[in-house]
Write an enzyme that holds these catalytic residues in place. Structure first.
Site, short mmCIF file in Angstrom:
data_model
loop_
_atom_site.label_atom_id
_atom_site.label_comp_id
_atom_site.label_asym_id
_atom_site.label_seq_id
_atom_site.Cartn_x
_atom_site.Cartn_y
_atom_site.Cartn_z
N ARG A 34 0.85 -1.18 0.00
CA ARG A 34 0.00 0.00 0.00
C ARG A 34 0.89 1.24 0.00
O ARG A 34 1.73 1.41 0.89
CB ARG A 34 -0.90 0.00 1.25
CG ARG A 34 -1.74 1.25 1.39
CD ARG A 34 -2.75 1.17 2.54
NE ARG A 34 -3.49 2.43 2.60
CZ ARG A 34 -3.50 3.26 3.63
NH1 ARG A 34 -2.86 2.97 4.75
NH2 ARG A 34 -4.16 4.39 3.57
N HIS A 84 -3.02 10.95 0.82
CA HIS A 84 -2.47 10.71 2.15
C HIS A 84 -1.78 12.01 2.60
O HIS A 84 -0.58 12.05 2.82
CB HIS A 84 -1.52 9.51 2.13
CG HIS A 84 -1.31 8.87 3.48
ND1 HIS A 84 -1.49 7.52 3.71
CD2 HIS A 84 -0.95 9.39 4.69
CE1 HIS A 84 -1.23 7.25 4.98
NE2 HIS A 84 -0.89 8.36 5.60
N GLU A 131 -7.68 8.46 6.21
CA GLU A 131 -8.01 9.12 7.48
C GLU A 131 -8.48 10.57 7.31
O GLU A 131 -7.79 11.50 7.73
CB GLU A 131 -6.81 9.07 8.43
CG GLU A 131 -6.30 7.66 8.69
CD GLU A 131 -5.24 7.59 9.79
OE1 GLU A 131 -4.82 8.65 10.28
OE2 GLU A 131 -4.85 6.48 10.14
N ASN A 171 -7.71 1.71 9.85
CA ASN A 171 -6.41 2.00 10.44
C ASN A 171 -6.62 2.05 11.95
O ASN A 171 -7.37 2.89 12.45
CB ASN A 171 -5.88 3.38 9.99
CG ASN A 171 -5.57 3.42 8.50
OD1 ASN A 171 -5.70 2.42 7.80
ND2 ASN A 171 -5.15 4.58 8.03
N TYR A 223 -4.56 1.46 15.85
CA TYR A 223 -3.34 1.22 16.61
C TYR A 223 -3.61 0.94 18.07
O TYR A 223 -2.82 0.28 18.73
CB TYR A 223 -2.41 2.44 16.50
CG TYR A 223 -1.89 2.65 15.10
CD1 TYR A 223 -0.65 2.13 14.73
CD2 TYR A 223 -2.63 3.34 14.14
CE1 TYR A 223 -0.17 2.29 13.44
CE2 TYR A 223 -2.15 3.50 12.85
CZ TYR A 223 -0.93 2.98 12.50
OH TYR A 223 -0.45 3.12 11.23
N GLU A 236 -3.87 -0.24 8.05
CA GLU A 236 -2.70 0.15 8.86
C GLU A 236 -2.84 -0.43 10.25
O GLU A 236 -3.88 -0.30 10.89
CB GLU A 236 -2.60 1.67 9.03
CG GLU A 236 -2.10 2.41 7.84
CD GLU A 236 -1.97 3.92 8.12
OE1 GLU A 236 -1.77 4.32 9.28
OE2 GLU A 236 -2.10 4.67 7.15
C1 FCB Z 1 -1.62 7.02 10.75
C2 FCB Z 1 -1.18 7.58 9.42
C3 FCB Z 1 0.16 7.07 8.96
C4 FCB Z 1 1.13 6.94 10.09
C5 FCB Z 1 0.52 6.19 11.25
C6 FCB Z 1 1.46 5.98 12.43
O1 FCB Z 1 -2.52 7.90 11.34
O2 FCB Z 1 -2.12 7.29 8.41
O3 FCB Z 1 0.60 7.92 7.95
O4 FCB Z 1 1.61 8.17 10.45
O5 FCB Z 1 -0.62 6.84 11.69
#
Ligand code: FCB
Length: 454
Positions: free
Chosen positions: A80, A124, A169, A295, A297, A353
């Site tokens: 990607r 992006h 995002e 995405n 985390y 992500e």
């Molecule tokens: C996301 C972004 C990516 C990267 C990660 C850690 O929000 O899409 O570009 O910075 O976080």
């Protein structure tokens, strides 16, 4: 350490790694590329840690063949990456720069030759500065320019690219860029953030149309960031604060894209400010999609502000933290995927992500033993496996990121890569997580193959 702890994923599950143009390419003045809002933002004193910029980044623009070889070694099914709008249309609209298009054309061919599918993101965060000067995302004309740019890219790459993501995002595009001012272009006004979000979403809808026309038969989606938002305590006002915060960050994007409406409670919260919606906009935004990219985390906790203002983020340290200060919590990724399936009936999902920054160092042996990242990825991949086993249609998983890279306002201080980048020399060093991911992919394929055998 276990390579594969989750139930077997299907044989056609897509294993990938993700990147973004401004974070890896460098070569910002080459081949006619125009200025982007990030080039400009990086010159603002104090905007980016250490005064860093993406001017050189990982020099992917020149080293992409070496990096495609690394992807091949990993056994990736897909890569990607994003197209830099200012490489293709240096002023954002009008004149097309053929050398910019040629770069992505070659990259796509190289990937395909290596057996790796290109997953292309069209925005992006690197808006051409000329468009920002004309009003940026709060201006409707930017959405019109985006639709045209997408057409130009799709006409060139659409015969070979089978997976498109319009935006990455839009919450960050609008709120971090125009509301809080911590990302380019650094503006700080609620009305601008709402207008930016609406126009980014509108441009997404129009881009879907362009892509259907210029790249028939391809899969089209959008990558949305979503972190579960939880109340820091049981008080009803904290529960309400969490609901509203989830509304601002997630439902504000899920609802228009997947249901064609903005959430009422969030509209009320922002009144009298409101997104500049014209007739037909919401129908355009809700264009049917083939997938949603997630995405994720971590998760967040909030409590109500005493003055009734915006909910306040609260740090909890119940789990391990990454170098971003983000809690390691694989169940949150599973929760977001499950929510999109159950509440929004999304036909297919990709984890576009997921990954972790840790303070990696090269040891005396010259290597990077990033055990914490291996554990993070192992546990998140296991959570994805369980989610798939529970019937949620997750089709693939992309690690953020292939390479250490320019982490926006954190500059080069945060390392997310499977591959360590020694910035002074640009040497690539495979981390232990690289070896782990390679084994995990191979193991998953073996498991899938044996599962289908009688
Ligand atoms: C996301 C972004 C990516 C990267 C990660 C850690 O929000 O899409 O570009 O910075 O976080």
């Amino acid at each position: 350490m276990d390579v594969q702890r989750s139930p077997a994923l299907p044989a056609d599950f897509v294993w990938g790694a993700a990147t973004a143009a401004y974070q890896i390419e460098g070569a910002v003045d080459e081949d006619g590329r125009g200025e982007s809002i990030w080039d400009r933002f990086c010159t603002v004193p104090g905007a980016v840690r250490g005064g860093d910029s993406g001017a050189v980044a990982c020099d992917f623009y020149h080293r992409h063949s070496e990096d495609v070889a690394l992807m091949r070694e990993l056994g990736l099914d897909a890569f990607r990456f994003s197209v830099a709008w200012p490489r293709v249309l240096p002023e954002g609209r009008g004149r097309v720069e053929p050398r910019g298009l040629d770069f992505y054309d070659r990259l796509v061919d190289e990937l395909l030759e290596a057996g790796i599918r290109p997953f292309v993101t069209l925005y992006h965060w690197d808006l051409p500065q000329a468009l920002e000067d004309a009003g940026g995302w709060p201006a409707r004309a930017t959405a019109e320019a985006f639709a045209r740019y997408v057409e130009v890219v799709a006409e060139r790459l659409g015969d070979r690219v089978r997976h498109w993501t319009t935006h990455n995002e839009p919450f960050c595009t609008s709120w971090l860029g125009y509301g809080y001012g911590i990302h380019a272009p650094g503006r700080r006004a609620v009305a601008d953030a709402l207008a930016a979000a609406h126009h980014a979403l509108l441009s997404h809808g129009w881009a879907v149309e362009s892509l259907r026309r210029a790249s028939p038969g391809s899969e089209v989606g959008i990558a949305l960031d979503s972190w579960p938002v939880l109340p820091a305590g049981d008080a009803p006002e904290d529960v309400e604060a969490a609901r509203l915060e989830d509304g601002v960050a997630s439902r504000w994007f899920f609802d228009p894209v997947l249901r064609g409406s903005y959430p009422e409670d969030v509209l009320e919260r922002f009144a009298p400010a409101a997104p500049p919606v014209l007739d037909g906009d919401l129908a355009a935004i809700a264009a049917p999609l083939d997938f949603i990219g997630v995405n994720n985390y971590s998760r967040r906790f909030v409590r109500a502000a005493p003055d009734g203002g915006a909910p306040i983020g609260v740090r909890v340290a119940s789990g391990r933290l990454t170098d971003m200060g983000w809690e390691v919590h694989p169940g949150s990724l599973a929760a977001v995927l499950t929510r999109l399936h159950e509440e929004y009936a999304v036909p297919a999902l990709y984890v576009t992500e997921n990954g972790a920054a840790f303070a990696d160092v090269r040891g005396h042996d010259g290597r990077v033993h990033d055990l914490e990242r291996v554990e993070y990825l192992r546990d998140y991949v296991a959570a994805v496996g369980e989610t798939v086993a529970a019937g949620v249609p997750v089709r693939g998983y992309f690690v953020w990121s292939l390479l250490d890279n320019f982490e926006w306002s954190y500059g080069y201080s945060k390392r997310f890569g499977l591959v360590y980048v020694d910035y002074p020399t640009l040497e690539r060093v495979r981390k232990d997580s690289f070896a782990w991911y390679r084994r995990a992919i191979a193991g998953s394929r073996r498991a899938a193959a044996s599962a289908v055998q009688p």
